[in-house]
Design a protein around this motif. Structure first.
Motif, short mmCIF file in Angstrom:
data_model
loop_
_atom_site.label_atom_id
_atom_site.label_comp_id
_atom_site.label_asym_id
_atom_site.label_seq_id
_atom_site.Cartn_x
_atom_site.Cartn_y
_atom_site.Cartn_z
N LEU A 1 -17.99 24.35 25.61
CA LEU A 1 -16.53 24.42 25.44
C LEU A 1 -15.81 24.00 26.72
CD1 LEU A 1 -14.19 25.19 23.59
CD2 LEU A 1 -14.36 27.53 24.46
N GLN A 2 -16.36 24.39 27.86
CA GLN A 2 -15.74 24.01 29.12
C GLN A 2 -15.83 22.50 29.35
OE1 GLN A 2 -17.86 26.84 31.69
NE2 GLN A 2 -15.89 27.76 32.21
N TRP A 3 -16.98 21.89 29.00
CA TRP A 3 -17.10 20.45 29.13
C TRP A 3 -16.13 19.73 28.18
CZ3 TRP A 3 -18.80 18.44 33.25
CH2 TRP A 3 -19.90 18.95 33.94
N LEU A 4 -15.97 20.30 26.97
CA LEU A 4 -15.03 19.74 26.01
C LEU A 4 -13.60 19.81 26.56
CD1 LEU A 4 -14.23 18.63 23.22
CD2 LEU A 4 -14.19 21.00 22.39
N SER A 5 -13.26 20.95 27.15
CA SER A 5 -11.92 21.13 27.70
C SER A 5 -11.68 20.17 28.87
CB SER A 5 -11.72 22.58 28.15
OG SER A 5 -12.56 22.91 29.24
N ILE B 1 -3.60 23.04 26.56
CA ILE B 1 -4.65 23.57 25.67
C ILE B 1 -6.00 23.58 26.38
CG2 ILE B 1 -5.92 23.17 23.52
CD1 ILE B 1 -3.33 22.00 22.35
N SER B 2 -6.30 22.50 27.10
CA SER B 2 -7.60 22.40 27.78
C SER B 2 -7.73 23.45 28.88
CB SER B 2 -7.78 21.00 28.36
OG SER B 2 -6.84 20.75 29.39
N ILE B 3 -6.63 23.76 29.57
CA ILE B 3 -6.67 24.81 30.61
C ILE B 3 -7.02 26.15 29.98
CG2 ILE B 3 -5.25 26.12 32.25
CD1 ILE B 3 -3.71 23.53 32.79
N TYR B 4 -6.41 26.42 28.81
CA TYR B 4 -6.70 27.68 28.11
C TYR B 4 -8.16 27.74 27.68
CZ TYR B 4 -6.90 31.05 24.30
OH TYR B 4 -7.27 32.09 23.50
N LEU B 5 -8.66 26.65 27.09
CA LEU B 5 -10.04 26.63 26.60
C LEU B 5 -11.04 26.75 27.76
CD1 LEU B 5 -9.88 23.80 23.89
CD2 LEU B 5 -9.92 26.28 23.54
N TYR B 6 -10.72 26.12 28.88
CA TYR B 6 -11.63 26.17 30.04
C TYR B 6 -11.77 27.60 30.57
CZ TYR B 6 -13.77 25.06 34.53
OH TYR B 6 -14.62 25.01 35.60
N GLY B 7 -10.69 28.36 30.46
CA GLY B 7 -10.70 29.72 31.01
C GLY B 7 -11.30 30.76 30.09
N LEU B 8 -11.63 30.40 28.84
CA LEU B 8 -12.24 31.36 27.93
C LEU B 8 -13.60 31.81 28.47
CD1 LEU B 8 -11.49 29.80 24.42
CD2 LEU B 8 -10.44 31.83 25.43
N PRO B 9 -13.93 33.10 28.33
CA PRO B 9 -15.21 33.59 28.85
C PRO B 9 -16.39 32.93 28.15
CG PRO B 9 -14.17 35.25 27.46
CD PRO B 9 -13.16 34.17 27.68
N LYS B 10 -17.44 32.65 28.93
CA LYS B 10 -18.65 32.05 28.37
C LYS B 10 -19.42 33.10 27.57
CE LYS B 10 -21.11 29.51 31.16
NZ LYS B 10 -21.86 29.09 32.36
#
Length: 339
Positions: free
Chosen positions: A145-149, A310-319
Motif C-alpha cells: 500500500l505504501q509503494w502504491l501511495s 490521498i496518497s499521503i493518507y494511504l502512506y500513513g496507514l499502519p502496516k
C-alpha cells in the motif's frame, strides 16, 4: 508540555501541535513567496536569512536543553562533554548541516519561481525520497500500500507540473523549470538528511537537543561560509541585513519555530495525523495563493493535488502484520489438523 516518552499525551495536545505545524508550514511558504515576488522593497539576501535561522534554532535548542538539564551546572557539563570534547560528533553532525543548508537555500529559489501551492504539492516528493533512504540506510521495508501511495503521489505531482498554474499578481520574472529543479534538490536533501539524522539519534542515548545544538553549530559555520561564497561582495557593500523588513523577519521566525514543532510532532503523533497536516497545509496554501497571488486553478492542478492528499493518507496507514495469525485462527487451524 510532557517530555517523558513513557507518559501519554492527550488528543488535544496532539491536535494543538499538528495545528501549529500546519499553520507554520502553510504560512511560511506563502509569506516567503510574497517576500520574493510581490514585496516592493529591496530584495534581501536569502543566504543571510538561512544563516540567521540557524542562529535562532541554536538559541531555541539551548533553551530547551536548559529546561531538560534542570540546572546551569548540568547544562554546562553537557555542553562541555558533547560540544567542546566531542569534535568527532560535531564532524558527524556537519553532514546533515551541509545538506539542510542546501535544502533551505533551494526553498528560496523554488518559491521565487513557483507558486506557494505548487511548491507545497511538489515538495511532498520528499515522502518517496525519505522512504527510499529509509530502505537503503535503515534497512526498513515498505508495504504494498505504501509503494502504491508513492506511485500515486508521483503521478499527482506530475499532473501539477504538467502545465504549471499561473499567478497574475507576481511582479518578478519566473522560471518554472529552475523552480522545479530547486525543489528536486530540496526533496533529495530532505530525505537524506532526515534519515541520516534519525540514524545518528538512534545510535546513542544522547539528548535530541544536544544533537540539535551540535548540528546547528555546524550549520552556522556552513551557512556563513555560503553567504560569503555566493553573495560576499554584495553583503560587504550593502550589509548583512540589507532588504530586511518585518515580513522577512517573520519568514526567519517561522523557519526557526517550524523545525522545533516538527520534532515534537514526530515524537508524539503518528503518520496518519502528520498526513492530514500535510494535506491541510496544501489546501491552506492554495486558498492563500488564490487570494494573494491571483493563482488560477486548473483541472490538472486540482486533480494532482487531490491525488497527493490521498496518497499521503494511504502512506500513513499502519502496516498490517500478516506474519502472525490471531489466536482464534490458530485454534481453528489446529482443530483442522487434528480432525
Amino acid at each position: 508540555m510532557q517530555t517523558d516518552d513513557n507518559e501519554p499525551v492527550s488528543v488535544m495536545f496532539k491536535v494543538y501541535c499538528l495545528s501549529v505545524m500546519t499553520m507554520v508550514a502553510a504560512t511560511y511558504t506563502v509569506v516567503l513567496r510574497y517576500t520574493r515576488t510581490i514585496s516592493s522593497t529591496a530584495m534581501y539576501f536569502s543566504t543571510t536569512a538561512v544563516c540567521v535561522t540557524e542562529v535562532i534554532k541554536l538559541f531555541l535548542s539551548l533553551g530547551m536543553l536548559t529546561k531538560e538539564a534542570g540546572s546551569f551546572g548540568r547544562l554546562k557539563a553537557s555542553i562541555v562533554e558533547h560540544v567542546f570534547q566531542s569534535p568527532k560528533e560535531l564532524l558527524k553532525l556537519s553532514v546533515p548541516s551541509v545538506v539542510y543548508a542546501i535544502q533551505n537555500n533551494m526553498a528560496f529559489i523554488a518559491l521565487s519561481n513557483l507558486d506557494a501551492a505548487v511548491y507545497q504539492v511538489t515538495y511532498q516528493l520528499k515522502i518517496p525520497c525519505t522512504a527510499l533512504c529509509m530502505v537503503l540506510m535503515l534497512n526498513r521495508s515498505l508495504s504494498r500500500l505504501q509503494w502504491l501511495s508513492v506511485c500515486m503521489l508521483c503521478g499527482g505531482v506530475a499532473l501539477v507540473q504538467w502545465k504549471p498554474v499561473e499567478a497574475t499578481k507576481v511582479q518578478v520574472e519566473q522560471n518554472p523549470f529552475w523552480g522545479f529543479m530547486a525543489i528536486a534538490v530540496a526533496v533529495f536533501c530532505s530525505g537524506f538528511a532526515g534519515v541520516y539524522f534519525e540514524k545518528v539519534l538512534k545510535s546513542s542515548d544522547t539528548s535530541l537537543w544536544v544533537r540539535n545544538i551540535q548540528m546547528y553549530l555546524s550549520g552556522i559555520v556552513v551557512t556563513l561560509a555560503g553567504v560569503y561564497m555566493t553573495e560576499g561582495t554584495q553583503v560587504i557593500q550593502k550589509g548583512f541585513f540589507y532588504g530586511y523588513t518585518h515580513w522577512v523577519c517573520f519568514v526567519v521566525f517561522l523557519a526557526s519555530v517550524g523545525g522545533l514543532y516538527t520534532s515534537v510532532v514526530v515524537k508524539y503523533t503518528d503518520n496518519i495525523m502528520k498526513g492530514f497536516s500535510a494535506a491541510a497545509a496544501i489546501v491552506l496554501s492554495t486558498v492563500a495563493s488564490v487570494a494573494l497571488f491571483g493563482l488560477q486553478i486548473t483541472v490538472n492542478f486540482a486533480s494532482g493535488a487531490m491525488l497527493v492528499c490521498i496518497s499521503i493518507y494511504l502512506y500513513g496507514l499502519p502496516k498490517q502484520d500478516t506474519t502472525k495469525l490471531p489466536r482464534a485462527d490458530k485454534d481453528a487451524k489446529q482443530k483442522l489438523i487434528t480432525v
